[in-house]
Design an enzyme around this catalytic site. Structure first.
Site, PDB file in Angstrom:
ATOM      1  N   CYS A  17      -8.368   1.601   6.569  1.00 21.99           N
ATOM      2  CA  CYS A  17      -7.700   2.444   5.393  1.00 21.99           C
ATOM      3  C   CYS A  17      -8.225   1.954   4.301  1.00 21.99           C
ATOM      4  CB  CYS A  17      -6.143   2.557   5.474  1.00 21.99           C
ATOM      5  SG  CYS A  17      -5.673   0.851   5.240  1.00 21.99           S
ATOM      6  N   CYS A  37       0.876  -1.085   0.051  1.00 20.66           N
ATOM      7  CA  CYS A  37       0.011   0.000  -0.032  1.00 20.66           C
ATOM      8  C   CYS A  37       0.981   1.058  -0.101  1.00 20.66           C
ATOM      9  CB  CYS A  37      -0.815   0.029   1.239  1.00 20.66           C
ATOM     10  SG  CYS A  37       0.295   0.030   2.749  1.00 20.66           S
ATOM     11  N   SER A  84       1.852  -5.177   3.131  1.00 22.32           N
ATOM     12  CA  SER A  84       3.413  -5.155   3.459  1.00 22.32           C
ATOM     13  C   SER A  84       4.008  -6.274   2.778  1.00 22.32           C
ATOM     14  CB  SER A  84       3.459  -5.164   5.135  1.00 22.32           C
ATOM     15  OG  SER A  84       3.142  -6.280   5.557  1.00 22.32           O
ATOM     16  N   HIS A 127      -1.141  -4.595  19.542  1.00 23.34           N
ATOM     17  CA  HIS A 127      -0.744  -4.369  18.438  1.00 23.34           C
ATOM     18  C   HIS A 127      -0.320  -2.871  18.385  1.00 23.34           C
ATOM     19  CE1 HIS A 127      -0.640  -3.024  14.108  1.00 23.34           C
ATOM     20  NE2 HIS A 127      -0.739  -4.219  13.862  1.00 23.34           N
ATOM     21  N   GLU A 165       0.086  -0.378  16.538  1.00 26.30           N
ATOM     22  CA  GLU A 165      -0.598   0.939  16.097  1.00 26.30           C
ATOM     23  C   GLU A 165      -1.557   1.171  17.356  1.00 26.30           C
ATOM     24  OE1 GLU A 165      -2.694   0.559  12.540  1.00 26.30           O
ATOM     25  OE2 GLU A 165      -4.277   1.978  13.360  1.00 26.30           O
ATOM     26  N   CYS A 184       2.443   6.057   9.030  1.00 31.00           N
ATOM     27  CA  CYS A 184       1.763   6.237   7.646  1.00 31.00           C
ATOM     28  C   CYS A 184       0.680   7.372   8.071  1.00 31.00           C
ATOM     29  CB  CYS A 184       0.783   4.884   7.561  1.00 31.00           C
ATOM     30  SG  CYS A 184      -0.523   5.286   6.272  1.00 31.00           S
ATOM     31  N   ASN A 202      -3.366  -6.820   8.787  1.00 32.15           N
ATOM     32  CA  ASN A 202      -4.097  -6.732   7.717  1.00 32.15           C
ATOM     33  C   ASN A 202      -4.120  -8.298   6.868  1.00 32.15           C
ATOM     34  OD1 ASN A 202      -2.503  -6.185   4.716  1.00 32.15           O
ATOM     35  ND2 ASN A 202      -1.315  -5.255   6.419  1.00 32.15           N
TER      36      ASN A 202
HETATM   37 FE1  SF4 Z   1      -1.313   3.047   5.924  1.00 38.96          FE
HETATM   38 FE2  SF4 Z   1      -1.448   0.490   7.237  1.00 38.96          FE
HETATM   39 FE3  SF4 Z   1      -3.348   1.354   5.505  1.00 38.96          FE
HETATM   40 FE4  SF4 Z   1      -1.031   0.681   4.600  1.00 38.96          FE
HETATM   41  S1  SF4 Z   1      -2.314  -0.729   5.631  1.00 38.96           S
HETATM   42  S2  SF4 Z   1      -2.183   2.335   3.843  1.00 38.96           S
HETATM   43  S3  SF4 Z   1       0.417   1.464   6.164  1.00 38.96           S
HETATM   44  S4  SF4 Z   1      -2.679   2.505   7.463  1.00 38.96           S
END
Ligand code: SF4
Length: 325
Positions: A208, A26, A281, A138, A140, A110, A238
């Site tokens: 996101c 991403c 990632s 986590h 975050e 981010c 994710n």
């Molecule tokens: Fe940002 Fe995490 Fe979404 Fe990627 S997965 S756009 S790093 S919030």
């Protein structure tokens, strides 16, 4: 991001692969990885990175080979050196610790995580109780909690709602981690709204665009897949959610694997359709490796299932755009 209507998946009598799009890196991950590379160019190795820059074993190893040193705490960074903060974000206390040790900091959080931090600060300042939906521990979540610890209560899924207490049920807002399952989060929100009818929602989605698009693509392909392989590391939120969404959306089975060596040959027995995707990632080279592995076993008909087109980009952290080597 441009949502696309579900594309028809053509019938085939042979073995086939359904390849999810979008998948993999991403915009936030691209920015974070480039930030480490640029910091290495500017400052020279070693450059210290607090926590894995993104939750992917391959990315971390590759940056280590270039001179990045990953630590879990700023106390492990020698005084006066440079440290990057990972894409997951950090609490204000971490910035303060770094300043006390005279570290040069580069913040690769981010921008979509920073948005949630800013929401938390604003609602706390306005006297709200904030119900943060996310996974305990986590990275975050730890960072967001640190923005307003006296105002934020963590809600770790629908089962946690019964335990939630607030000071004023008339002044309560929910926010969320960026990488959750969209469906499970809405289940949690519904349960919270049943308990606190005046609960307000964040001004825009906290989950996101990348998380939402990857889950949508998996949903579109999962019902037609006997097996879904999700590329991603075990600590990637994710990526874990993609495997869950695949199972809940009708895939015969779904496994999270860090790379081809983790695929068990037995998983392919009796399978005609394999779905393939990757977390936000995960480098694309790992997906191509899996496609090659599958092609060698007769799965050489690859159909792409596109849920959305993505054009999001983020500029590098300002500490890097100001400096020249
Ligand atoms: Fe940002 Fe995490 Fe979404 Fe990627 S997965 S756009 S790093 S919030």
């Amino acid at each position: 991001m441009t949502p696309s209507p579900p594309a028809p998946i053509h019938e085939t009598r042979g073995k086939r692969v359904l390849l999810a799009a979008p998948r993999g890196f991403c915009a936030g991950v691209v920015r974070a990885v480039q930030a480490v590379e640029r910091a290495l160019e500017i400052h020279g190795p070693p450059v210290y990175v607090r926590h894995e820059i993104v939750h992917n074993t391959h990315v971390v190893r590759s940056l280590e080979q270039k001179g990045a040193v990953f630590v879990e705490d700023t106390s492990q960074v020698p005084e006066g050196r440079t440290v990057l903060f990972s894409a997951h974000g950090v609490a204000p206390a971490v910035h303060e610790q770094a300043a006390q040790r005279q570290l040069t900091t580069i913040d690769a959080t981010c921008p979509l995580v920073t948005k949630v931090h800013k929401e938390a600060v604003r609602y706390a300042r306005e006297g709200y109780d904030i119900l943060l939906i996310g996974h305990a521990g986590h990275e975050e979540v730890v960072g967001t909690l640190g923005e307003a610890p006296d105002h934020i209560t963590l809600v770790d899924g629908p089962a946690d709602v019964a335990n939630v207490e607030v000071r004023d049920p008339g002044k309560v807002v929910w926010l969320s981690q960026t990488t959750l399952s969209v469906d499970e989060t809405m289940e949690t929100v519904d349960a919270l709204k049943a308990k606190f009818p005046q609960l307000i929602s964040p001004p825009s989605d906290d989950i996101c665009y990348a998380t939402q698009n990857r889950q949508q693509a998996v949903k579109q392909m999962a019902a037609g897949a006997d097996l879904v392989l999700v590329l991603g590391s075990a600590n990637s939120s994710n990526s874990q959610r993609l495997a869950e969404v695949a199972r809940l959306s009708g895939a015969g089975a779904a496994y999270l694997v860090d790379g081809t060596p983790e695929i068990e040959p037995g998983w392919l027995e009796g399978v005609m359709t394999v779905g393939v995707t990757s977390g936000a990632s995960v480098p694309e080279v790992l997906v191509q490796d899996v496609l090659q592995y599958l092609a060698q076993r007769g799965f050489d008909d690859v159909q792409t299932v596109t849920a959305a087109e993505e054009h999001q980009q983020f500029v590098l952290p300002r500490e890097l755009t100001r400096s020249r080597p």
